[in-house]
Design a protein around this motif. Structure first.
Motif, short mmCIF file in Angstrom:
data_model
loop_
_atom_site.label_atom_id
_atom_site.label_comp_id
_atom_site.label_asym_id
_atom_site.label_seq_id
_atom_site.Cartn_x
_atom_site.Cartn_y
_atom_site.Cartn_z
N SER A 3 41.03 -23.87 -23.23
CA SER A 3 39.91 -23.05 -22.78
C SER A 3 38.70 -23.22 -23.69
O SER A 3 37.56 -23.25 -23.22
N ARG A 4 38.96 -23.32 -24.98
CA ARG A 4 37.84 -23.49 -25.93
C ARG A 4 37.10 -24.79 -25.64
O ARG A 4 35.86 -24.82 -25.62
N GLU A 22 35.12 -24.60 -22.40
CA GLU A 22 33.90 -23.81 -22.59
C GLU A 22 32.81 -24.65 -23.25
O GLU A 22 31.65 -24.66 -22.81
N SER A 73 31.36 -27.16 -20.86
CA SER A 73 30.58 -26.63 -19.74
C SER A 73 29.22 -26.10 -20.19
O SER A 73 28.31 -25.94 -19.37
#
Length: 848
Positions: A273-274, A277, A280
């Protein structure tokens, strides 16, 4: 060095205290992680790594990497363990190390950090793009001392900013201990990925902790306790082995605690997820943000956007969009490119984050000062009231930068608005003295310098000449007269003063003709050394000083008597024009400018002036007969937003120019670069201009966040930190005595600056204090030139390393000023870092 690898997650394990099961649970996480890789492993490649940077106690009791080896035996082919430093005594690492002089000991805390970086990098290379994990287990509690006090491990490990796992305390008082540890970590910029706690049926700390952490979006797991010791050693070992097997494979349990399998899966998810992120953010930013001083038509690709993941010390760790990733069987990993290098790079903050940085990013003392004030006040209104941080800061500023002349401190929120306040003060003071202020004001301007920059608000822009910064602003009027200032540079290895255009300069006095040289913009004059230029007091009776005064007076007479201009203030950036091109101004010229303006009331007062002639006033001003708190001519404003508070190695420019201002503005370094805050200091005579029994006569200016307690508290601490420094190494390098405040020095080596000025393609170079600037000979100059941008873009690709391991590898990031390259250190940058940058800059310049 930032450690974020695509398929290799790293977590740091902190304990809320000693004896909370940190090694026990870290071992369980190592096993659970290894078990996931066991099924897919085709050979005996290591996939899970365990590192203990510092361990204390006898090998048989406290050798944690040996413990992990013993209790992860089923996965030994997948697990690698390592201990950097081991000391025999079971006590704080800094004391245990002292009692073991025969054992290896790192010379600095940074050396220990380099050891962690090197081990992590070697693990990533072993994986060669495969999935893997590393657990770095710290010693004792969050604030266990580092090997070199007064730092604690949470402080010296901060530069790595590894995602962290906190092992909570299950004991009596454990809730308080755990929350204190958590707050200590997040206050220092750590990200907490998960919290684990051993179950205790009596104290049941998990009842509180689980809800507390999950409300904050942090994964929390209560783990069943290990078996009690009884019976033979072999029986204890068997029961512990069974426990490890159970918690490795089990997840959350309703009662009595569960296992760590879900926690291990969660850590994988957090890692992915890091990275998603980060990847993005460039695209989202391009759709949502309007950048300052940026042409979006040119900066419009994701690869152009630098994502700052964190900042610490002189550096920020940043991510640039990578090429499209290869496909993966795991849909969650499809956004992660397969490569062994870190996704983050460390960049030296060469622009000091737009001149604000001085104490280093995430300075712990400033952070704590901000936290204390935030907890005590938040923000409170200020008119007709006071609070301790604002009052103490005002008193501190009066006794330092305002010593001997300032009586009042007005707070605002940034440098530009601080200048607005200064202009209102000065123009009203002049208007009331000379009788030209009306209800609607008047068309009165300022005296300033070409290349000066005082901010982006409408009023502050009007106090500068037309330039790229302001000429496209519809309301810009450019209310003033601008002198082209003579500048200081090393030219072909020699410290020199040279005139700048477009002002016309008359020939040098006969006494200086043999020393001067004609240039396309007037003349240049060489000096034997840089100190001769900045010894203003010894130059005030020189032929050049008389030449300057005559030039200034004639220009003002022409502006007033011929061009019909009216003036109500003089404003200048002392010693260096920052955003206008990092132009180091001859301090003698600026001192003479102040003298002439203060002696020229006959020009500014108009028909109402009944005072003395210019020559008589000049004699009084030069003789020091003016009371420091009373302004003459028009009020003098020193814009020290950028330069003040030791940016250039001095507290205030008054110490160089030998003339104090009537108004001065400070910001940027004022809070060490942590928060926006500015202070406008004024003399008694300026303040008294606004005194009356009518509200409309007051200084009707203010901000909702005036005298913000958090900013004031941080500013007090920032000044205190600066007052503790003596910059011994840097002064010695420039042959300046520690106690001699009159001499100039820099973080940059004088030999380096001289060498730059002799390099082909360089017009000149200069350094003072933290700032180094070089002017490229690139045809078109000014802010619109792309020459410096091209060089800095090439320089940014260069990775700077230390053969001796004195610092982590980094690259240089800075922003250009047209054809001027500048790089700015903090007030605490290490000499070895600056020397390495100097070497790299020389090498890169040779290529062009």
């Amino acid at each position: 060095m930032p450690l974020l690898f695509p398929n290799f997650r790293i977590h740091q394990v902190f304990g809320a205290n000693t004896d909370v099961g940190k090694t026990l649970l870290t071992t369980a996480l190592v096993r659970a992680t290894a078990s996931k890789y066991a099924a897919s492993s085709k050979g005996k490649e290591k996939s899970v790594f365990y590192l203990k940077p510092v361990s204390t106690g006898p090998d048989e009791e406290s050798d944690d990497d040996s413990y992990v080896q013993r209790h992860t035996e089923p996965y030994a082919h997948l697990i690698d363990t390592y201990n950097l430093y081991q000391y025999r005594e079971p006590m704080s690492p800094h004391l245990a190390a002292k009692l073991a002089p025969d054992l290896p000991f790192p010379k600095t805390n940074d050396e220990l950090v380099r050891g962690i970086e090197n081990y992590a990098t070697s693990c990533a290379k072993q994986l060669n793009g495969r999935q893997g994990a590393l657990f770095v287990e710290t010693a004792g509690g969050v604030h266990s001392p580092a090997l070199h006090p007064p730092h604690t491990q949470s402080t010296f490990l901060r530069s790595l900013r590894l995602p962290s796992i906190l092992i909570a305390s299950p004991h009596l008082g454990g809730i308080s201990t755990t929350l204190s540890s958590y707050e200590s970590l997040i206050m220092r910029g750590y990200s907490i990925s998960a919290v684990l706690c051993l179950y205790d049926s009596y104290y049941r700390n998990d009842d509180f902790l689980e809800g507390y952490f999950r409300d904050r979006g942090i994964g929390y797991w209560t783990v069943k306790p290990p078996p009690q010791k009884y019976g033979t050693i072999e029986e204890d070992a068997a029961r512990l082995a069974q426990w490890y097997e159970e918690v490795e494979r089990s997840g959350i349990s309703e009662e009595g605690g569960g296992g760590v399998k879900d926690a291990s899966d969660w850590l994988d998810h957090q890692h992915v997820s890091r990275i998603k992120e980060l990847d993005s953010m460039p695209g989202r930013t391009l759709k949502s943000v309007w950048w300052p001083f940026t042409q979006h038509g040119l900066i419009n690709k994701k690869e152009d956007v630098m994502v700052v993941d964190s900042a610490y010390g002189d550096n920020f760790d940043s991510y640039y969009t990578k090429p499209s990733p290869t496909s993966s069987t795991n849909s969650e990993l499809q956004a992660i490119p397969k490569e062994e290098g870190s996704l983050l790079n460390s960049y030296f903050d060469g622009s000091a984050s737009w001149f604000t940085q001085s104490h280093g990013h995430a300075n712990e003392e400033l952070t704590i000062a901000a936290t204390m004030a935030a907890g005590r006040y938040g923000h409170v209104l200020f008119p007709s009231g006071t609070h301790e941080p604002a009052l103490k800061l005002a008193e501190k500023l009066k006794s330092t930068v305002g010593k001997g002349w300032a009586e009042r401190v007005f707070y605002s929120d940034n440098g530009s608005t601080g200048i607005e306040v200064a202009l209102k003060m000065a123009l009203r003071a002049a208007g009331r003295r000379y009788g030209y202020d009306g209800e609607m004001g008047g068309d009165y301007g300022v005296i300033g310098l070409r290349g000066g920059y005082h901010g982006d608000t409408i009023g502050s822009m009007d106090a500068s000449e037309a330039s790229t910064y302001n000429k496209a602003v519809d309301w810009y009027k450019g209310r003033g007269h601008w002198f082209s200032p003579p500048m200081v540079q090393y030219i072909d290895g020699q410290p020199s003063v040279l005139t700048t255009g477009p002002d016309e300069w008359s020939p040098l006095p006969e006494a200086l003709t043999s020393e001067g040289k004609s240039t396309s913009e007037g003349w240049s004059l060489g000096f034997s050394d840089i100190q001769s230029i900045y010894s203003v007091e010894s130059r005030l009776d020189s032929p050049l000083a008389d030449y300057y005064r005559e030039h200034i007076r004639k220009s003002l007479e022409r502006a007033v008597k011929v061009d019909g201009k009216k003036f109500g203030a003089m404003i200048m950036e002392p010693t260096c024009l920052g955003a206008g091109g990092m132009i180091f101004v001859d301090p003698l010229f600026q001192t003479c400018l102040v003298e002439v303006v203060r002696a020229s009331s006959d020009l500014f007062g108009g028909k109402s002036w009944k005072g003395k002639k210019y020559t008589e006033d000049l004699k009084e001003v030069r003789g020091g007969w003016r009371e420091k708190r009373k302004w003459r001519g028009v009020p003098i404003i020193y814009d020290e937003v950028f330069s003040g508070l030791h940016r250039f190695g001095y507290l205030s420019a008054s110490s160089i120019l030998k003339e104090t201002p009537d108004i001065a503005v400070y910001a940027k370094i004022l809070t060490g670069g942590l928060l926006p805050l500015s202070a406008t200091l004024a003399s008694t005579s300026i303040f008294n201009t606004f005194l009356s029994d009518r509200k409309v006569d007051a200084l009707l200016h203010g901000h909702s966040y005036t005298a913000n307690p958090i900013g004031c508290s941080v500013a007090l601490k920032a000044i205190e930190i600066l007052e503790r420094q003596n910059w011994e190494v840097e002064k010695k390098m420039w042959n300046v005595d520690l106690k001699d405040e009159s001499k100039r020095w820099s973080f940059w080596n004088e030999g380096f600056v001289s060498t730059l000025s002799e390099t082909k393609g360089i017009k000149g170079a200069m350094a003072m204090g933290t700032v180094m600037a070089l002017e490229l000979d690139a045809g078109e100059g000014g802010y619109s030139s792309h020459a410096a941008l091209d060089f800095l873009t090439a320089l940014r690709q260069k990775i700077i390393t230390s053969p001796k391991g004195q610092f982590a590898p980094f690259q240089i990031h800075s922003r250009p000023l047209g054809n001027v390259v500048y790089i700015m250190t903090s007030s605490f940058t290490k000499p070895e870092v600056v020397r390495a940058m100097e070497k790299t800059i020389v090498e890169e310049l040779a290529k062009i």
